[in-house]
Design a protein around this motif. Structure first.
Motif, PDB file in Angstrom:
ATOM      1  N   ASP A 100       0.822  -1.216   0.000  1.00 27.42           N
ATOM      2  CA  ASP A 100       0.000   0.000   0.000  1.00 27.42           C
ATOM      3  C   ASP A 100       0.850   1.257   0.000  1.00 27.42           C
ATOM      4  N   ARG A 101       1.918   1.248   0.781  1.00 29.87           N
ATOM      5  CA  ARG A 101       2.744   2.460   0.894  1.00 29.87           C
ATOM      6  C   ARG A 101       3.368   2.824  -0.448  1.00 29.87           C
ATOM      7  N   GLN A 102       3.834   1.825  -1.193  1.00 29.87           N
ATOM      8  CA  GLN A 102       4.423   2.094  -2.503  1.00 29.87           C
ATOM      9  C   GLN A 102       3.347   2.446  -3.523  1.00 29.87           C
ATOM     10  N   ARG A 103       2.222   1.766  -3.440  1.00 30.55           N
ATOM     11  CA  ARG A 103       1.134   2.032  -4.385  1.00 30.55           C
ATOM     12  C   ARG A 103       0.621   3.456  -4.251  1.00 30.55           C
ATOM     13  N   GLU A 104       0.632   4.005  -3.040  1.00 31.43           N
ATOM     14  CA  GLU A 104       0.162   5.379  -2.828  1.00 31.43           C
ATOM     15  C   GLU A 104       1.069   6.412  -3.475  1.00 31.43           C
ATOM     16  N   ARG A 105       2.305   6.025  -3.776  1.00 30.39           N
ATOM     17  CA  ARG A 105       3.250   6.971  -4.384  1.00 30.39           C
ATOM     18  C   ARG A 105       3.084   7.079  -5.890  1.00 30.39           C
ATOM     19  N   LEU A 106       2.365   6.151  -6.514  1.00 26.92           N
ATOM     20  CA  LEU A 106       2.306   6.082  -7.972  1.00 26.92           C
ATOM     21  C   LEU A 106       0.910   6.373  -8.507  1.00 26.92           C
ATOM     22  N   THR A 107       0.854   7.206  -9.556  1.00 32.93           N
ATOM     23  CA  THR A 107      -0.378   7.467 -10.290  1.00 32.93           C
ATOM     24  C   THR A 107      -0.083   7.328 -11.780  1.00 32.93           C
ATOM     25  N   LEU A 108      -0.975   6.672 -12.507  1.00 27.04           N
ATOM     26  CA  LEU A 108      -0.872   6.605 -13.966  1.00 27.04           C
ATOM     27  C   LEU A 108      -2.033   7.381 -14.570  1.00 27.04           C
ATOM     28  N   ALA A 109      -1.754   8.160 -15.604  1.00 27.21           N
ATOM     29  CA  ALA A 109      -2.794   8.996 -16.210  1.00 27.21           C
ATOM     30  C   ALA A 109      -2.596   9.054 -17.717  1.00 27.21           C
ATOM     31  N   GLN A 110      -3.695   9.012 -18.447  1.00 24.31           N
ATOM     32  CA  GLN A 110      -3.645   9.163 -19.900  1.00 24.31           C
ATOM     33  C   GLN A 110      -3.840  10.628 -20.253  1.00 24.31           C
ATOM     34  N   SER A 111      -2.938  11.152 -21.066  1.00 28.63           N
ATOM     35  CA  SER A 111      -3.027  12.562 -21.442  1.00 28.63           C
ATOM     36  C   SER A 111      -2.137  12.812 -22.646  1.00 28.63           C
ATOM     37  N   SER A 112      -2.447  13.846 -23.383  1.00 27.37           N
ATOM     38  CA  SER A 112      -1.623  14.254 -24.517  1.00 27.37           C
ATOM     39  C   SER A 112      -0.483  15.129 -24.040  1.00 27.37           C
ATOM     40  N   LEU A 113       0.640  15.057 -24.741  1.00 28.72           N
ATOM     41  CA  LEU A 113       1.809  15.861 -24.385  1.00 28.72           C
ATOM     42  C   LEU A 113       1.659  17.314 -24.815  1.00 28.72           C
ATOM     43  N   THR A 114       0.718  17.572 -25.706  1.00 36.79           N
ATOM     44  CA  THR A 114       0.648  18.903 -26.313  1.00 36.79           C
ATOM     45  C   THR A 114      -0.593  19.687 -25.892  1.00 36.79           C
ATOM     46  N   TYR A 115      -1.337  19.202 -24.890  1.00 37.84           N
ATOM     47  CA  TYR A 115      -2.497  19.921 -24.389  1.00 37.84           C
ATOM     48  C   TYR A 115      -2.362  20.144 -22.885  1.00 37.84           C
ATOM     49  N   ARG A 116      -2.791  21.279 -22.432  1.00 37.72           N
ATOM     50  CA  ARG A 116      -2.681  21.599 -21.012  1.00 37.72           C
ATOM     51  C   ARG A 116      -3.480  20.611 -20.173  1.00 37.72           C
ATOM     52  N   ASP A 117      -2.888  20.221 -19.062  1.00 38.10           N
ATOM     53  CA  ASP A 117      -3.530  19.271 -18.153  1.00 38.10           C
ATOM     54  C   ASP A 117      -3.220  19.713 -16.730  1.00 38.10           C
TER      55      ASP A 117
END
Length: 468
Positions: free
Chosen positions: A334-351
């Protein structure tokens, strides 16, 4: 071999395999017959069995043995053990399933299923450890138990066979392609002539997983029956030449499995090491890996507790799925999992999710962006996200002439939109830095040539007026 699914509406496995659960079917294959049938088929659990019935005489009929008459042509383990022949049968019987197609239910092939695959008698050179080494990196849980030579005489010890059970939540097409490649790898023998066509088959079946596999060299070597020229061809096609320097023929195929060549640190590893060193020097704690791909750098970031929060971003949903599986997110503490987030997004649009981090890293990313979109990428990273540190790596095109297997004028990867000289990279980086209030310094990565520089060039941008 049996394939079992416990997914909701488990009998949908029949649609994916294109074999009706209520029918037993037989197919003629080289050296025998392949039978497909279902020992069980309910909505809670469905099992499909592939039984290869081998005719040892048919295998050698019409062939002249190179060393005269050999009894082993007729008396061998082929009718009783899985081998490359089972992989060939899979390729014929489950061809459409391996391609990920299902016209009747087009939504099914893209859906991961809870699968259990069992091969009760599989030759495995190197034993259970090799089975784990080749299957676990793709997210499989591996149960490989040695088969005794004779259960009645324990003193004889174990045979070279294992009883292999694999479990994972994975797309069926991926599972079948893993097996297609790795069954002959574990057996370490192919029972037919290996030609240049096998390289194409390996590249096709290994798409999306083999290039980054930690045992890629072992798999390639064994799959191609240790044929030196084919291994060199496959290695060049599998890996971007900037990720792994072309190996010499002597290193590509050891004369025996007992000879383990000294492993070089690949350029990809050197590059990740340089990025990590620059992040530590900047004092970054919260890091975005922009264009994270299948998660190689994410793994290194998570291994260092000084990085308290890691965001992996990629435009490809499939790449993120593979990254999650390779990082084994579902099994992380759990402690390591809380450190990581994966997200889908374009490199050329503001997020907005990119804002507030200490550092953004783009490792071998910019060269995949169409040049007219580079301004939008710079605005997203340097103008909108605006971290204290930005690290960019990209190939140095001047160095390409040192790659013997790279034809003149060819870029290192078919998806590269461009590759910069050192002067071009510095011109772009200094322009971006000036426009957005950053300072920039340049570092070489990999072995330096006095005239041509290093294979990878790296720029470290620091936001002006921010104390480190």
């Amino acid at each position: 071999m049996t394939i079992s699914s416990t997914a909701e509406h488990a009998s949908d496995l029949g649609f994916l395999l294109h074999k009706h659960p209520e029918k037993a079917q037989t197919f003629a294959v080289s050296g025998g017959s392949a039978h497909v049938f279902y020992p069980e088929a309910t909505d809670r659990r469905c099992t499909a069995a592939l039984l290869l019935e081998v005719d040892p005489v048919a295998l050698v009929r019409g062939r002249r043995p190179s060393d005269g008459f050999s009894l082993t042509q007729y008396v061998n383990d082929r009718p009783y053990a899985a081998s490359s022949m089972l992989a060939v049968a899979m390729g014929k019987v489950f061809r459409t399933a391996m391609s990920g197609q299902c016209k009747a239910r087009p939504e099914l092939p893209g859906r991961p299923l809870p699968l259990e695959i069992r091969i009760p008698v599989l030759p495995c050179k190197g034993g259970a450890d090799v089975a784990r080494r080749v299957f676990e990196p793709m997210g499989w849980a591996v149960d490989a138990r040695a088969v005794p030579l004779d259960p009645e005489i324990p003193a004889w010890g174990d045979s070279r066979y294992v009883d292999l059970t694999l479990t994972a939540e994975i797309r069926l097409a991926e599972a079948l392609n893993h097996l297609y490649v790795l069954l002959p790898v574990l057996d370490n023998t192919k029972h037919y002539w290996v030609s240049t066509d096998e390289v194409d088959k390996l590249i096709r079946a290994g798409e999306g997983w083999l290039a980054a596999h930690p045992e890629r060299e072992l798999i390639t070597r064994r799959y191609l029956a240790h044929r030196r020229e084919l291994v060199v061809t496959a290695t060049g096609r599998l890996a971007e030449v900037d990720d792994a320097e072309p190996e010499s023929l002597d290193n590509a195929v050891p004369e025996s499995e007992a000879e383990v060549p000294e492993r070089k640190v690949s350029l990809a590893q050197q590059r990740r090491g340089a990025v990590l060193a620059a992040l530590r020097a900047a004092g970054a704690s919260r890091v975005v890996d922009l264009g994270c791909g299948e998660g190689a750098l994410l793994r290194d970031l998570l291994a260092d507790a000084s990085f308290s929060e890691v965001l992996g971003v990629d435009v490809s949903h499939r790449a993120l799925q593979i990254a999650a599986r390779r990082l084994r997110m579902e099994r992380m503490p759990d402690r390591q999992r809380e450190r990581l987030t994966l997200a889908q997004s374009s490199l050329t649009y503001r997020d907005e999710r990119l804002r507030g981090y200490d550092a953004v890293v783009l490792v071998e990313v910019v060269e995949h962006v169409d040049p007219p979109r580079l301004g939008a990428l710079a605005a997203t990273v340097f103008g909108h996200a605006r971290p204290s540190t930005v690290i960019v790596t990209t190939p140095n095109v001047e160095y390409n002439v040192l790659y013997e297997d790279l034809p003149a004028g060819t870029m290192r990867h078919r998806d590269h939109r461009f590759e910069w000289t050192r002067e071009e990279f510095r011109a772009w980086a200094s322009g971006v830095a000036t426009a957005h209030g950053y300072g920039v310094r340049y570092l070489p990565v990999g072995p330096e040539d006095p005239a041509l520089g290093s294979p990878t060039q790296m720029a470290v941008f620091s936001l002006l007026g921010v104390e480190k």
